[in-house]
Scaffold this active site. Structure first.
Site, PDB file in Angstrom:
ATOM      1  N   CYS A 132       5.417   3.154  -2.206  1.00 36.44           N
ATOM      2  CA  CYS A 132       4.471   4.119  -1.647  1.00 36.44           C
ATOM      3  C   CYS A 132       3.742   4.386  -2.788  1.00 36.44           C
ATOM      4  CB  CYS A 132       5.407   5.331  -1.203  1.00 36.44           C
ATOM      5  SG  CYS A 132       6.562   4.944  -0.079  1.00 36.44           S
TER       6      CYS A 132
ATOM      7  N   CYS B 190       9.583  12.672  10.275  1.00 37.18           N
ATOM      8  CA  CYS B 190       9.243  11.415   9.250  1.00 37.18           C
ATOM      9  C   CYS B 190       7.873  10.911   9.630  1.00 37.18           C
ATOM     10  CB  CYS B 190      10.319  10.142   9.940  1.00 37.18           C
ATOM     11  SG  CYS B 190      11.996  10.601  10.291  1.00 37.18           S
TER      12      CYS B 190
ATOM     13  N   HIS C 145       1.132   7.642   7.030  1.00 36.99           N
ATOM     14  CA  HIS C 145       1.311   6.942   5.451  1.00 36.99           C
ATOM     15  C   HIS C 145       1.289   5.571   5.442  1.00 36.99           C
ATOM     16  CE1 HIS C 145       3.338   6.242   1.730  1.00 36.99           C
ATOM     17  NE2 HIS C 145       4.543   6.103   2.378  1.00 36.99           N
TER      18      HIS C 145
END
Lengths: 388, 160
Positions: free
Chosen positions: A85, A203, A333
């Site tokens: 990430c 999430c 994301h």
């Protein structure tokens, strides 16, 4: 660090881009950043490309050279960076280092990820890791932290939900965010349970996306700003810190040493403290993550993160707005691009270009990112402090 | 007995991380210990992270205390049951905090700090669809078990 600035940023809206190849998305963001910086392709001295999943999903390698050539950049060193990430923010730290060391006058970071593919599978920290083989999926590590935080500090499900609701409210003001329709605490808590106590709306969603940043030495920036008659608006890089986990055993699941260490090192390098910040983008991969990062960043005392969110202090209009972009939870994301997208947001805020989500008068901003699970710890933590 | 047959044919998820399960006696985790640095490890690394000398394999026991647990309700990986439970377990002898599967048949019984004991059994597959032996912790401790064995006249079985 000797003087480094961000000269330009660019990104494409995060979401579904089924008609675009990874390289096309990346080139679009790169072009936007070059235009924003008023930098010609031939002026870039080093290029960094970050991505997390394309090697596995598309069997693509050394993608950076393809991306940079799409925007006319060749011959120079191009570095391909994978760091979960934190791929893009790690690339940014490396690029800063090269500019600070005087190796190049202008460097560039492009991050991109394409996740809406049928064969994505589950996101974990490495197929051959024992924890993965014993069923550790990404949300579970954070659900375990959430359960301890609730037991130790009385953090509630409503407080967790407040983070998701707030970031969605911010995303409604950001055209680059993937999910922009408002949600209520009831929506969050009644969404399907993924891993107790985290429901699906707690999430971060997958996304296709790309973002780019052009960095330069302060000298180059002064010259370019003059030549552009003030059109180019540099933002100072006060700190760009990258650290990895301690993997100490036992790990304290609620006082995250690696997170706290990354934030402390960045404050020390920048010569600022949490009280100096006007705006923060942090790695809200899950609602509990944002609460833990409040505490690591020193925005509130240990254990108070849930109450900070619930009180609205981290919402736009609050004491210290966190994730005005909508964060990972609502912007989406794409791991290879997230770290650069956070910098795009902070730069927009510090330039006063954030439109309806502008934090009035923001002068100091921070972008925080974490990636990868290992031994109940994180494999990477990056913290960047910017100011005008 | 089908369970015994399964045990014989299934492969262990990762070689060398458990012992004492082959004859169903008393499964224990196997980690590492560096006597010079007094450091425990799980799983056992090649080298001690302090002195870089080889690490001795060490019996970490099969008992621990539940530090954190959760239930995974999403579509499970590796053929694990839906839902399944995982947690961090503080091991009794070494004090290591390890991530581990929890007995999926006991999902409603987990409480923080409760005693747990290790089981090794077929749970999920190995990624290519073959049944796989995985260690997991269940509520209870070996002490209760030993009492039960005594009550029913069963003797303690030791493996070597």
């Amino acid at each position: 660090m000797s003087e480094v600035v961000i000269l330009g940023v660019g990104m494409i809206p995060f979401g579904r881009h089924p008609q675009k190849l990874l390289v096309e998305m990346a080139a679009e963001a790169a072009r936007a950043a070059l235009k924003d910086a008023a930098v010609e392709p031939g002026e870039v001295g080093a290029g960094f490309f970050s991505n997390g999943l394309a090697a596995r999903l598309f069997s693509d390698h050394t993608i950076g050279q393809n991306v940079y050539w799409e925007v006319g950049i060749n011959r120079i060193p191009i570095y391909n960076i994978e760091n979960a990430c934190t791929s893009a923010s790690t690339a940014f730290c490396l690029a800063c280092g090269q500019v600070a060391a005087g190796q190049v006058e202008v460097a560039m970071v492009v991050g991109a990820e394409k996740m809406y593919v049928p064969e994505l599978g589950l996101i974990h920290s490495g197929q051959s890791e024992l924890d993965t083989q014993l069923g550790l999926v990404a949300p579970a590590g954070f659900a375990l932290r959430a359960k301890r935080h609730m037991a130790e500090f009385g953090t509630t499900e409503a407080q967790l939900a407040a983070v998701a609701v707030k970031n969605r409210r911010h995303a409604a003001l950001n055209p680059n965010a993937q999910f922009r329709d408002p949600i209520t605490p009831e929506d969050v808590l009644s969404a399907p349970m993924v891993v107790d106590p985290l429901t699906r709306l707690q999430c971060c969603p997958n996304a296709d996306g790309a973002a780019a940043v052009v960095l330069a030495s302060a000298d180059f920036a002064r010259w370019r700003r003059g030549a552009s008659r003030g059109k180019v608006r540099p933002v100072d890089v006060r700190a760009a810190v990258y650290c990895t986990g301690s993997y100490a055993n036992p790990q304290d699941l609620t006082h995250w040493e690696t997170d706290e260490r990354g934030c402390r090192l960045a404050y020390e390098a920048a010569g600022v403290g949490p009280e100096d910040l006007n705006v923060v983008e942090c790695h809200d991969a899950f609602t509990i993550s944002e609460i833990l990062h409040y505490e690591a960043l020193g925005l509130c005392p240990a254990g108070e993160g849930g109450r900070l969110a619930e009180a609205g202090e981290t919402a736009l209009g609050g004491r210290i707005p966190v994730n005005p972009s909508g964060g990972l939870l609502s912007r989406g994301h794409p791991p290879g691009a997230t770290g650069a997208a956070q910098l795009c947001e902070i730069v927009a805020q510090l330039r006063g270009e954030a439109g309806p989500r502008q934090v009035p008068g923001a002068r100091v901003g921070l972008a925080h990112c974490m990636g990868g699970d290992k031994a109940a710890d994180s494999k990477s933590c990056t913290v960047v402090v910017l100011s005008v | 007995m089908s369970e015994t047959t399964e045990l014989k044919h299934a492969t262990l998820v990762t070689e060398g991380i458990v012992t004492g399960y082959e004859d169903g006696s008393r499964p224990r985790l196997v980690g590492g210990y560096c006597p010079d640095c007094a450091r425990w490890y799980f799983p056992c690394p090649s080298y001690c992270r302090s002195c870089l000398e080889p690490v001795q394999a060490a019996d970490l026991g099969g008992e621990g205390k539940l530090h954190a647990f959760t239930v995974i309700r999403m579509r499970p990986p590796l053929g694990l049951p839906q839902p399944y439970a995982v947690g961090y377990v503080d091991l009794k002898e070494s004090g290591l905090r390890v991530f581990c599967l929890l007995d999926p048949s006991a999902i409603d019984r987990y409480r923080l700090d409760m005693p747990l004991r290790l089981t090794v059994s077929v749970l999920g597959h190995d990624g290519s669809g073959q049944p796989c032996l995985r260690p997991y912790f269940s509520p209870g401790d070996h002490h209760e078990d030993a009492e039960k064995e005594t009550d029913t006249g069963g003797g303690e079985v030791r493996d070597e």
